[in-house]
Design a protein around this motif. Sequence first.
Motif, PDB file in Angstrom:
ATOM      1  N   VAL A  48      11.040 -77.294 -15.464  1.00 40.34           N
ATOM      2  CA  VAL A  48      10.571 -78.401 -14.630  1.00 40.34           C
ATOM      3  C   VAL A  48      11.543 -78.574 -13.473  1.00 40.34           C
ATOM      4  O   VAL A  48      12.765 -78.632 -13.687  1.00 40.34           O
ATOM      5  N   SER A  49      11.027 -78.670 -12.255  1.00 39.46           N
ATOM      6  CA  SER A  49      11.872 -78.949 -11.095  1.00 39.46           C
ATOM      7  C   SER A  49      12.255 -80.422 -11.085  1.00 39.46           C
ATOM      8  O   SER A  49      11.439 -81.301 -11.383  1.00 39.46           O
ATOM      9  N   LEU A  50      13.506 -80.695 -10.722  1.00 37.54           N
ATOM     10  CA  LEU A  50      13.991 -82.067 -10.613  1.00 37.54           C
ATOM     11  C   LEU A  50      14.184 -82.481  -9.157  1.00 37.54           C
ATOM     12  O   LEU A  50      14.806 -83.503  -8.881  1.00 37.54           O
ATOM     13  N   ALA A  51      13.653 -81.700  -8.236  1.00 35.81           N
ATOM     14  CA  ALA A  51      13.792 -81.993  -6.812  1.00 35.81           C
ATOM     15  C   ALA A  51      12.476 -82.477  -6.232  1.00 35.81           C
ATOM     16  O   ALA A  51      11.395 -82.092  -6.693  1.00 35.81           O
ATOM     17  N   ALA A  52      12.569 -83.317  -5.230  1.00 30.00           N
ATOM     18  CA  ALA A  52      11.390 -83.727  -4.465  1.00 30.00           C
ATOM     19  C   ALA A  52      11.138 -82.696  -3.366  1.00 30.00           C
ATOM     20  O   ALA A  52      12.063 -82.014  -2.919  1.00 30.00           O
ATOM     21  N   PRO A  53       9.894 -82.545  -2.920  1.00 31.75           N
ATOM     22  CA  PRO A  53       9.639 -81.655  -1.782  1.00 31.75           C
ATOM     23  C   PRO A  53      10.430 -82.114  -0.555  1.00 31.75           C
ATOM     24  O   PRO A  53      10.585 -83.317  -0.324  1.00 31.75           O
ATOM     25  N   PRO A 300      17.389 -78.621  -8.709  1.00 27.40           N
ATOM     26  CA  PRO A 300      17.803 -78.427 -10.101  1.00 27.40           C
ATOM     27  C   PRO A 300      16.603 -78.186 -10.997  1.00 27.40           C
ATOM     28  O   PRO A 300      15.503 -78.669 -10.741  1.00 27.40           O
ATOM     29  N   LEU A 301      16.828 -77.443 -12.068  1.00 25.97           N
ATOM     30  CA  LEU A 301      15.774 -77.149 -13.030  1.00 25.97           C
ATOM     31  C   LEU A 301      16.173 -77.647 -14.404  1.00 25.97           C
ATOM     32  O   LEU A 301      17.329 -77.495 -14.817  1.00 25.97           O
ATOM     33  N   ALA A 302      15.212 -78.246 -15.099  1.00 26.23           N
ATOM     34  CA  ALA A 302      15.381 -78.563 -16.506  1.00 26.23           C
ATOM     35  C   ALA A 302      14.608 -77.521 -17.307  1.00 26.23           C
ATOM     36  O   ALA A 302      13.458 -77.228 -17.002  1.00 26.23           O
ATOM     37  N   ILE A 303      15.252 -76.961 -18.323  1.00 25.81           N
ATOM     38  CA  ILE A 303      14.604 -75.972 -19.181  1.00 25.81           C
ATOM     39  C   ILE A 303      14.571 -76.550 -20.591  1.00 25.81           C
ATOM     40  O   ILE A 303      15.602 -76.812 -21.202  1.00 25.81           O
ATOM     41  N   LEU A 304      13.354 -76.751 -21.081  1.00 22.38           N
ATOM     42  CA  LEU A 304      13.175 -77.358 -22.391  1.00 22.38           C
ATOM     43  C   LEU A 304      12.743 -76.318 -23.421  1.00 22.38           C
ATOM     44  O   LEU A 304      12.763 -76.578 -24.606  1.00 22.38           O
TER      45      LEU A 304
END
Length: 304
Positions: A48-53, A300-304
Motif C-alpha cells: 500500500v502506498s502511503l503517499a498522496a499524489p 513510502p510503502l507498507a507491506i502487509l
Amino acid sequence: MTEAGFRSLYRELRRAAPGGAGPRGALATLTPARTLAALREVRSGRTVSLAAPVNTHEAPDNAEPAQHRLTAPVGGAPDPGGLQFARDRIAMNVHGDVDSHIDALCHVIYEGTLYGGVPAADVLSPDGAAALSIDLARDGIVGRGVLLDIPRLHGTRWLEPGTHVSAEDLAAAEARQGVRVGAGDILLVRVGHRRRRRELGAWDAAGARAGLHPTALRFLADRHVAVLGSDGNNDTAPSAARGVAFPVHVLAIHAMGLHLLDYLQFEELAPLCEREGRWSFVCVIAPLRLPAATGSPVNPLAIL
C-alpha cells in the motif's frame, strides 16, 4: 506551553535522544537485526502506498503547487514517423503543506544550529547542505511500521484543526489497537488530515491543523522510535509553544535526530489494518538520491 517550559522539554528530549548524539540520529536505533525482524510482519504480501499524489493545483494550502510539464514531444504532438521519447520536467517545493515528503536532519535551524549543535552557517549554502542532508537515508529506511489511528480512538473521521495529540492518546491507541511501539520502529500517526481535505476541501493548513502536542515526544523518546510520520505536518497549528512556531519539528529533528515524514496519506492503509486486525507491517521509505538536500519527495510503502 511557555518558552521556559519548551526549553526545559527540549533539554530533556535531547538527553534522551533515541540514537544518542550520533551522526545518523535516531536511525541508529534501526539496526540490521531490527530490519530483519521486521520482515516477519509480512503475511499477505499486500503493498500500500502511503503517499498522496503530487499536487499541481493551487489551493489555500498549496500556494506553490508542483509544476509538471511534458518537454517532449514539442507541443505534445508526436511525429507519426520515426522514433521519439516522451519526456517530463517536474519542479516542486519539497516542504510544502500538501505533497508527501521526508525532512532531513539539516531541515530545522534552531538558535543558529542544526541537530547535534552543528553551526548552521558551517553547513548550509546556496549549493545545499554539506552535512546532515537526506543523503543519510540514501540506502533507504526499512523497518517495522506501526500506525496509530487517533480519530478511530475517539470515534471520529478526523481530528479538527487545532487539536493536539497527547502521549496519553498514543498510549490509548496502542491499547485499543492491540499493538505496541518498540525500539527502531517507524511510528505513523493518523490525524485524518487527508480525509478531511478530501471531504471538505482544502483550507489554510499553515494556520490551522491537527498534530502532536510537544509533550507527546516523550512517548517517542521512551520507546526509542526511529522515524515519525503523519498525514498532517506532525505539528499542530496554532502552535502549543509560545514563541516556537513548529515545536514538534524542533524537538523531533533538532533535539532527537528523528527524520520526519509530513503529509502522508493513510486512507487505504487504515481500513486494511482494521480488516486484518493488525496495525504493524514492514515500512519501506526510499528518498531520492539528493546528496545536499534538506528533504525529498517520498512514496513510502507498507507491506502487509
